[in-house]
Design a protein around this motif. Structure first.
Motif, PDB file in Angstrom:
ATOM      1  N   LYS A   1      37.858  26.644  -8.970  1.00 13.23           N
ATOM      2  CA  LYS A   1      36.192  26.287  -9.356  1.00 13.23           C
ATOM      3  C   LYS A   1      35.339  26.879  -8.495  1.00 13.23           C
ATOM      4  N   GLN A   2      35.782  26.843  -6.912  1.00 14.22           N
ATOM      5  CA  GLN A   2      34.714  27.561  -6.032  1.00 14.22           C
ATOM      6  C   GLN A   2      34.847  28.943  -6.029  1.00 14.22           C
ATOM      7  N   GLN A   3      35.900  29.531  -6.598  1.00 12.11           N
ATOM      8  CA  GLN A   3      36.266  30.907  -6.816  1.00 12.11           C
ATOM      9  C   GLN A   3      35.433  31.749  -7.825  1.00 12.11           C
ATOM     10  N   VAL A   4      35.225  31.119  -8.975  1.00 17.86           N
ATOM     11  CA  VAL A   4      34.584  31.615 -10.107  1.00 17.86           C
ATOM     12  C   VAL A   4      33.242  31.551 -10.256  1.00 17.86           C
ATOM     13  N   PRO A   5      32.750  32.342 -11.194  1.00 20.51           N
ATOM     14  CA  PRO A   5      31.230  32.240 -11.384  1.00 20.51           C
ATOM     15  C   PRO A   5      30.955  31.031 -12.090  1.00 20.51           C
ATOM     16  N   GLU A   6      29.639  30.595 -11.705  1.00 26.81           N
ATOM     17  CA  GLU A   6      28.935  29.532 -12.382  1.00 26.81           C
ATOM     18  C   GLU A   6      28.447  30.151 -13.846  1.00 26.81           C
ATOM     19  N   THR A   7      27.824  29.149 -14.762  1.00 28.57           N
ATOM     20  CA  THR A   7      27.215  29.501 -15.974  1.00 28.57           C
ATOM     21  C   THR A   7      26.352  28.474 -16.069  1.00 28.57           C
ATOM     22  N   GLU A   8      25.224  28.632 -17.072  1.00 32.06           N
ATOM     23  CA  GLU A   8      24.134  28.055 -17.108  1.00 32.06           C
ATOM     24  C   GLU A   8      24.528  27.064 -18.470  1.00 32.06           C
ATOM     25  N   ASN A   9      25.665  27.297 -19.099  1.00 27.84           N
ATOM     26  CA  ASN A   9      26.102  26.701 -20.328  1.00 27.84           C
ATOM     27  C   ASN A   9      27.096  25.593 -19.896  1.00 27.84           C
ATOM     28  N   PRO A  10      26.850  24.266 -19.739  1.00 25.94           N
ATOM     29  CA  PRO A  10      27.569  23.268 -19.269  1.00 25.94           C
ATOM     30  C   PRO A  10      28.905  23.075 -20.171  1.00 25.94           C
ATOM     31  N   HIS A  11      28.677  23.285 -21.388  1.00 28.72           N
ATOM     32  CA  HIS A  11      29.879  22.966 -22.515  1.00 28.72           C
ATOM     33  C   HIS A  11      30.902  24.289 -22.275  1.00 28.72           C
ATOM     34  N   LEU A  12      30.339  25.343 -22.412  1.00 32.43           N
ATOM     35  CA  LEU A  12      31.235  26.449 -22.200  1.00 32.43           C
ATOM     36  C   LEU A  12      31.968  26.236 -20.755  1.00 32.43           C
ATOM     37  N   ARG A  13      31.253  25.769 -19.869  1.00 35.14           N
ATOM     38  CA  ARG A  13      31.958  25.829 -18.337  1.00 35.14           C
ATOM     39  C   ARG A  13      33.020  24.598 -18.503  1.00 35.14           C
ATOM     40  N   ASP A  14      32.685  23.456 -19.375  1.00 37.72           N
ATOM     41  CA  ASP A  14      33.663  22.295 -19.195  1.00 37.72           C
ATOM     42  C   ASP A  14      34.989  22.783 -20.335  1.00 37.72           C
ATOM     43  N   LEU A  15      34.723  23.519 -21.191  1.00 37.87           N
ATOM     44  CA  LEU A  15      35.810  23.840 -22.186  1.00 37.87           C
ATOM     45  C   LEU A  15      36.617  24.794 -21.226  1.00 37.87           C
ATOM     46  N   SER A  16      36.040  25.754 -20.498  1.00 32.42           N
ATOM     47  CA  SER A  16      36.785  26.899 -19.860  1.00 32.42           C
ATOM     48  C   SER A  16      37.595  26.187 -18.746  1.00 32.42           C
ATOM     49  N   LEU A  17      36.944  25.166 -18.099  1.00 30.50           N
ATOM     50  CA  LEU A  17      37.862  24.534 -17.094  1.00 30.50           C
ATOM     51  C   LEU A  17      38.856  23.684 -17.527  1.00 30.50           C
ATOM     52  N   ALA A  18      38.518  22.888 -18.768  1.00 30.79           N
ATOM     53  CA  ALA A  18      39.545  22.169 -19.357  1.00 30.79           C
ATOM     54  C   ALA A  18      40.841  23.221 -19.743  1.00 30.79           C
ATOM     55  N   ASN A  19      40.688  24.305 -20.211  1.00 27.21           N
ATOM     56  CA  ASN A  19      41.831  25.168 -20.233  1.00 27.21           C
ATOM     57  C   ASN A  19      42.472  25.760 -19.178  1.00 27.21           C
ATOM     58  N   THR A  20      41.451  25.959 -18.153  1.00 25.34           N
ATOM     59  CA  THR A  20      42.004  26.159 -16.992  1.00 25.34           C
ATOM     60  C   THR A  20      43.150  25.141 -16.320  1.00 25.34           C
ATOM     61  N   ARG A  21      42.916  23.922 -16.480  1.00 25.84           N
ATOM     62  CA  ARG A  21      43.967  22.947 -16.400  1.00 25.84           C
ATOM     63  C   ARG A  21      45.256  23.080 -16.877  1.00 25.84           C
ATOM     64  N   ALA A  22      45.364  23.479 -18.161  1.00 21.97           N
ATOM     65  CA  ALA A  22      46.556  23.752 -18.800  1.00 21.97           C
ATOM     66  C   ALA A  22      47.147  25.146 -18.615  1.00 21.97           C
ATOM     67  N   ARG A  23      46.446  25.959 -18.269  1.00 24.61           N
ATOM     68  CA  ARG A  23      46.899  27.074 -17.808  1.00 24.61           C
ATOM     69  C   ARG A  23      47.784  27.208 -16.233  1.00 24.61           C
ATOM     70  N   LEU A  24      46.851  26.272 -15.355  1.00 25.41           N
ATOM     71  CA  LEU A  24      47.735  26.224 -13.963  1.00 25.41           C
ATOM     72  C   LEU A  24      48.806  25.500 -14.348  1.00 25.41           C
ATOM     73  N   ARG A  25      48.816  24.567 -15.257  1.00 29.51           N
ATOM     74  CA  ARG A  25      50.400  23.679 -15.454  1.00 29.51           C
ATOM     75  C   ARG A  25      51.306  24.579 -15.935  1.00 29.51           C
ATOM     76  N   MET A  26      50.817  25.572 -16.845  1.00 31.42           N
ATOM     77  CA  MET A  26      51.765  26.616 -17.650  1.00 31.42           C
ATOM     78  C   MET A  26      52.522  27.360 -16.298  1.00 31.42           C
ATOM     79  N   THR A  27      51.499  28.063 -15.507  1.00 34.63           N
ATOM     80  CA  THR A  27      52.092  28.661 -14.324  1.00 34.63           C
ATOM     81  C   THR A  27      53.101  27.764 -13.572  1.00 34.63           C
ATOM     82  N   THR A  28      52.600  26.659 -13.376  1.00 33.94           N
ATOM     83  CA  THR A  28      53.395  25.736 -12.282  1.00 33.94           C
ATOM     84  C   THR A  28      54.912  25.651 -13.224  1.00 33.94           C
ATOM     85  N   LEU A  29      54.806  25.395 -14.431  1.00 32.75           N
ATOM     86  CA  LEU A  29      56.110  25.095 -15.030  1.00 32.75           C
ATOM     87  C   LEU A  29      56.989  26.408 -15.110  1.00 32.75           C
ATOM     88  N   TYR A  30      56.264  27.584 -15.217  1.00 35.57           N
ATOM     89  CA  TYR A  30      56.971  28.862 -15.099  1.00 35.57           C
ATOM     90  C   TYR A  30      57.730  29.079 -13.887  1.00 35.57           C
TER      91      TYR A  30
END
Length: 268
Positions: free
Chosen positions: A102-131
């Motif tokens: 979160k500290q390394q990626v750019p911010e956005t003025e759209n909180p909904h898109l930010r929250d949704l993108s970060l939610a998907n990031t959680r799932a993608r971090l988990r996928m990377t860990t599983l692999y």
């Protein structure tokens, strides 16, 4: 509504377990890796994998996870280990990884898109860990998506929980998942838990996000397969049917193969 009176739990269980074992043997891998969330889909998937007799690694990957999810996941893993000596577990706390991201990626003025993108990031971090874990153990990542999620409304993260090697329960509806999990004596706390993806750090359920329950979406999926349209229904049925059709349409990009731009031969 479908009554599932002909649901043959024992035969379906044996069919999936045999399929998993044969697939792993043909792929010449050692076993399976399953992400454990504290929900019923991952509990069932890990139980099916464990029954193959092949090494099955259950992975907890908390990211600011609700305590109830963590406790259910740990209880399930404990129960599974007590039944199967081929089951082991790993915990990878991804909270600091997520916070650094979160500290390394750019911010956005759209909180909904930010929250949704970060939610998907959680799932993608988990996928990377599983692999990673699957890679060091020469194993397959077993997906935990059910039929309504994977092929109905596309309720998963592309290249997140949708990034798997095999999908053992993707031809089972949520109701069928519950029936099979109950047959396999998955503990009651998981059986009755409100389905949630746990990606937003709050208590919102899948139904809150989707606007309909899995039972309602199963009904709509069956009606679409019969060729019905929204004009055939009224009231809540019409509302659910339209929710299903909308989600099925906007999430086709997850369910279809990646589009490839075909170059005409005369241009090569």
């Amino acid at each position: 509504m479908h009554t599932y009176t002909n649901f043959q739990a024992e035969a379906i269980n044996d069919h999936i377990v045999n399929w998993l074992r044969a697939y792993a043997e043909n792929a010449k891998v050692k076993g399976f890796v399953v992400g454990i969330s504290g929900g019923i889909d991952s509990a069932l998937t890990s139980t099916l994998c464990a029954q193959t007799g092949l090494p099955t690694i259950c992975v907890e990957m908390p990211i600011h996870q609700a305590e109830s999810h963590v406790s259910r996941a740990r209880q399930h893993i404990k129960n599974l280990k007590a039944k199967f000596d081929n089951v082991s577990s790993v915990e990878a706390d991804l909270t600091p990884v997520f916070e650094t991201f979160k500290q390394q990626v750019p911010e956005t003025e759209n909180p909904h898109l930010r929250d949704l993108s970060l939610a998907n990031t959680r799932a993608r971090l988990r996928m990377t860990t599983l692999y990673y874990i699957a890679g060091i153990h020469s194993s397959l990542v077993a997906g935990t998506g059910n039929k309504v999620e994977d092929f109905g409304v596309g309720f998963y993260t592309k290249y997140g929980d949708g990034g798997v090697d095999i999908s053992p329960i993707a031809d089972l509806t949520k109701t069928e998942v519950r029936l099979l999990a109950k047959y396999l004596t998955v503990h009651d706390e998981i059986l009755i838990a409100k389905p949630t993806d746990g990606l937003f750090g709050d208590d919102r359920s899948d139904e809150d996000q989707l606007g309909a329950s899995y039972e309602e979406l199963e009904w709509a999926m069956a009606e679409v397969e019969k060729g019905r349209s929204h004009n055939d229904f009224s009231g809540r049925e019409k509302e659910v049917f339209e929710i299903y059709k909308r989600l099925n349409t906007i999430n086709q990009h997850k369910m279809q193969p990646i589009p490839v731009c075909q170059i005409p031969l005369n241009l090569k």
